[in-house]
Design an enzyme around this catalytic site. Structure first.
Site, PDB file in Angstrom:
ATOM      1  N   HIS A   1       0.846  -1.196   0.000  1.00 16.49           N
ATOM      2  CA  HIS A   1       0.000   0.000   0.000  1.00 16.49           C
ATOM      3  C   HIS A   1       0.884   1.248   0.000  1.00 16.49           C
ATOM      4  O   HIS A   1       2.117   1.193   0.011  1.00 16.49           O
ATOM      5  CB  HIS A   1      -0.984   0.000   1.172  1.00 16.49           C
ATOM      6  CG  HIS A   1      -0.429   0.464   2.487  1.00 16.49           C
ATOM      7  ND1 HIS A   1      -1.168   1.192   3.386  1.00 16.49           N
ATOM      8  CD2 HIS A   1       0.784   0.280   3.047  1.00 16.49           C
ATOM      9  CE1 HIS A   1      -0.416   1.437   4.439  1.00 16.49           C
ATOM     10  NE2 HIS A   1       0.753   0.901   4.273  1.00 16.49           N
TER      11      HIS A   1
ATOM     12  N   CYS B   1       5.705   6.492   4.608  1.00 15.87           N
ATOM     13  CA  CYS B   1       4.553   5.690   4.166  1.00 15.87           C
ATOM     14  C   CYS B   1       4.000   6.181   2.833  1.00 15.87           C
ATOM     15  O   CYS B   1       3.152   5.517   2.234  1.00 15.87           O
ATOM     16  CB  CYS B   1       3.436   5.720   5.206  1.00 15.87           C
ATOM     17  SG  CYS B   1       3.913   4.946   6.758  1.00 15.87           S
TER      18      CYS B   1
ATOM     19  N   HIS C   1       5.142   0.264  -0.222  1.00 17.55           N
ATOM     20  CA  HIS C   1       5.770  -0.627   0.752  1.00 17.55           C
ATOM     21  C   HIS C   1       4.673  -1.620   1.156  1.00 17.55           C
ATOM     22  O   HIS C   1       3.612  -1.632   0.524  1.00 17.55           O
ATOM     23  CB  HIS C   1       6.337   0.152   1.948  1.00 17.55           C
ATOM     24  CG  HIS C   1       5.298   0.785   2.799  1.00 17.55           C
ATOM     25  ND1 HIS C   1       4.614   1.923   2.426  1.00 17.55           N
ATOM     26  CD2 HIS C   1       4.766   0.434   3.999  1.00 17.55           C
ATOM     27  CE1 HIS C   1       3.747   2.259   3.362  1.00 17.55           C
ATOM     28  NE2 HIS C   1       3.815   1.371   4.321  1.00 17.55           N
TER      29      HIS C   1
ATOM     30  N   HIS D   1       2.972  -4.814   4.189  1.00 18.72           N
ATOM     31  CA  HIS D   1       2.848  -5.344   5.546  1.00 18.72           C
ATOM     32  C   HIS D   1       2.322  -6.775   5.521  1.00 18.72           C
ATOM     33  O   HIS D   1       1.634  -7.182   4.582  1.00 18.72           O
ATOM     34  CB  HIS D   1       1.869  -4.499   6.366  1.00 18.72           C
ATOM     35  CG  HIS D   1       2.290  -3.087   6.574  1.00 18.72           C
ATOM     36  ND1 HIS D   1       3.337  -2.741   7.382  1.00 18.72           N
ATOM     37  CD2 HIS D   1       1.825  -1.927   6.057  1.00 18.72           C
ATOM     38  CE1 HIS D   1       3.494  -1.416   7.363  1.00 18.72           C
ATOM     39  NE2 HIS D   1       2.589  -0.897   6.559  1.00 18.72           N
TER      40      HIS D   1
ATOM     41  N   ASP E   1      -5.201 -10.269  -0.171  1.00 13.83           N
ATOM     42  CA  ASP E   1      -3.944 -10.997   0.026  1.00 13.83           C
ATOM     43  C   ASP E   1      -3.077 -10.969  -1.232  1.00 13.83           C
ATOM     44  O   ASP E   1      -3.530 -11.312  -2.329  1.00 13.83           O
ATOM     45  CB  ASP E   1      -4.229 -12.448   0.416  1.00 13.83           C
ATOM     46  CG  ASP E   1      -2.951 -13.181   0.819  1.00 13.83           C
ATOM     47  OD1 ASP E   1      -2.084 -12.543   1.442  1.00 13.83           O
ATOM     48  OD2 ASP E   1      -2.820 -14.378   0.515  1.00 13.83           O
ATOM     49  N   HIS E   2      -1.814 -10.576  -1.041  1.00 22.48           N
ATOM     50  CA  HIS E   2      -0.877 -10.443  -2.160  1.00 22.48           C
ATOM     51  C   HIS E   2      -1.382  -9.455  -3.199  1.00 22.48           C
ATOM     52  O   HIS E   2      -1.161  -9.632  -4.398  1.00 22.48           O
ATOM     53  CB  HIS E   2      -0.543 -11.815  -2.775  1.00 22.48           C
ATOM     54  CG  HIS E   2       0.393 -12.612  -1.911  1.00 22.48           C
ATOM     55  ND1 HIS E   2      -0.024 -13.239  -0.772  1.00 22.48           N
ATOM     56  CD2 HIS E   2       1.729 -12.853  -2.005  1.00 22.48           C
ATOM     57  CE1 HIS E   2       0.998 -13.854  -0.206  1.00 22.48           C
ATOM     58  NE2 HIS E   2       2.078 -13.628  -0.927  1.00 22.48           N
TER      59      HIS E   2
ATOM     60  N   GLU F   1      -1.195  -3.752  11.840  1.00 20.86           N
ATOM     61  CA  GLU F   1      -0.313  -3.412  10.722  1.00 20.86           C
ATOM     62  C   GLU F   1       1.115  -3.863  11.053  1.00 20.86           C
ATOM     63  O   GLU F   1       1.912  -4.139  10.166  1.00 20.86           O
ATOM     64  CB  GLU F   1      -0.354  -1.901  10.514  1.00 20.86           C
ATOM     65  CG  GLU F   1       0.304  -1.433   9.252  1.00 20.86           C
ATOM     66  CD  GLU F   1       0.397   0.080   9.211  1.00 20.86           C
ATOM     67  OE1 GLU F   1      -0.303   0.670   8.379  1.00 20.86           O
ATOM     68  OE2 GLU F   1       1.151   0.683  10.018  1.00 20.86           O
TER      69      GLU F   1
END
Lengths: 137, 137, 137, 137, 137, 137
Positions: free
Chosen positions: F14, F33, F39, F41, F79-80, F126
């Site tokens: 994100h 960020c 980047h 998580h 996811d991914h 996070e």
């Protein structure tokens, strides 16, 4: 050959400093860890022993015996204690995690061998970010 | 209304005791936590704040600001300190986790409100088995 | 001989793919990890160094120095970055955890030796279920 | 040479006892773990394999393949099972964590080699305080 | 008003099933948790009590007392036991985590009040992915 | 009334930024960020539902059903993935953890009620130091 590990925990106060340094020198070398009023940690201790499995029991050692030994030879001496002032086996040594791990090895090596196993590793966490490992040599 | 939580950590020494008790009385009431030579912990502090999301940023508060406040008003005062001897906001109080959680609330309530949020909860772990929660009343 | 380990953390985006593959081939080999729009992780990095204890300090290395080196040579280059696009020491390499662990070793080997210790292991968690270890050979 | 580890989990019932012992003898040797009505654990299994990185993929092995093998050869046989009564590869063995770790090694050694890697270690946690490691010899 | 929580752990076997169902019906409703040969878990129990701080001690309750009560009224009855067969306070109940949490509440409510606090929450982990919370109503 | 919680995990990329800001403004407000190259998580999602226990099953809800719903309505979408670019239910929203937690609530509220329970809380980590909680109002 199998390795088995038992975790035990203790809470203690300590201070990193040298008596032959001034407070300024200690602060310079050891930082806030040299606070003359002490600070402390929840130490997590992992004791790993190795050897052959006893065919009669399926055990390397009985974990109750291993836990008892760790408590008798280490935890009772350090838990809720001041490592610099009250721990016989740390007398005359800098109270670093490194030195503490080695001293714990020396406390446990013989009693572990009397259980029929061999001490393999002392792993000592000072915090979730820092830990020391010692293999006896 | 959203809740957001920031974890910070500190290591400190303390002792549970009353000056008006003898060592024997202290040992009887507080057990090994009354050791006159101190012991210590790795404290884990979770600070929860609540409020409405800022539409411009998608944030309740900027976590960097929340972290800075917790460090300025709490961590710098307690990390690598002796809670009984050196922490201004614990003077005159028994150094229990309960009292420490309440004192931390009092340190943070106003600076959190200046960030535009409301302090909701202080959760303070003394060990993996024990923690205290305080909601301000 | 003692081993000491420092944990540091970083958050990064990456993608597993080969430029000489089509998207279909990449999907076939790398699965959802090949997503052209990236995904990411909270990486946990454990750096283990070994050597002899300094008798003056009781330390193998000062953990503040070790932490500073890890931050200067690794974390600042990867934290909140895209590993494929922005990390100089990963240029031209597949952004797998295996390759990342080896590249981190190469970043740290010399600065650790300048601290007076020897780099022993890089352990890199991509998730709580997957991690890689590299011992330098 | 790189090492990569995959964690999988399973929940199972077991009992430590010998058929040729009376209940009293079993209680004496195995303590409450000998309860004839069984008890159980959430086992955490860490499988470490080693080898060279495949230059085409940046992988030692594809973790999906490693996970599939662990599930096919171990997890499906033990998860939500009674280790003493239902696990073919533990038949005739004392259901200790030591023996279970060795039996898991034997289940996985060949399928891992078929993936092009070498099995390096089985690490099996019975609880947060106890774990066993086996290196195949 | 302060909340304090004590964690204790126990290992037990159980099975989810109804006696008035066939094995097929049990499998259909409860899945692999209905295995007639049992399975088991490492349960993690968090007991939260609330009340006012005792000004003399700085405590809500002495955690040694709280720990003793949890052990006497819960842990000794369930640790290394079969929840379906051996736990008096679960007799006649489906051995789900939900029912177990409520039964633990009922075991602890009165002894906690005798300590001078009020039971606030039972939080019971069956695994790292699943937990139940019960507030007494 | 009982509460039950299921944990699921996802890895995603994100970026925190506003299209109507320059890169400098984004950097000023969102710090690292806002990195235009993304980047990511490992997000840990805890979904808590509440309601009455079904007397026939001892369950509030079958955790397999709850897990399936979380996977169908949330995990498969994130996811991914890149949360800014690829997640339909986040379109037009700042990709903060706060907004993501609320969007996950909106995805799950109806399917949970069709299971016969009531959605109580979304808790979204996070990192180990930061998490958000949302109770639906």
């Amino acid at each position: 050959m199998i390795h088995i590990t038992r975790r035990e925990r203790f809470n203690a106060a300590h201070r990193l400093f040298r008596e032959d340094y001034t407070d300024e020198q200690n602060l310079d070398v050891f930082g806030k860890c040299s606070n003359p009023n002490w600070h402390g940690h929840n130490y997590h201790l992992f004791v790993t022993v190795k050897g052959d499995i006893n065919k009669d029991t399926g055990f390397l050692v009985n974990l109750k015996d291993l836990s008892r030994i760790i408590n008798d030879y280490v935890i009772e001496h350090v838990d809720h204690k001041n490592i610099n002032l009250e721990v016989e086996f740390m007398k005359g040594k800098l109270a670093s995690t490194e030195n503490l791990a080695i001293a714990i090895w020396n406390q446990l090596e013989e009693p572990v061998s009397e259980l029929g196993a061999q001490l393999h590793k002392i792993k000592l966490f000072e915090s979730e970010n820092n830990f020391v490992e010692y293999y006896g040599e």
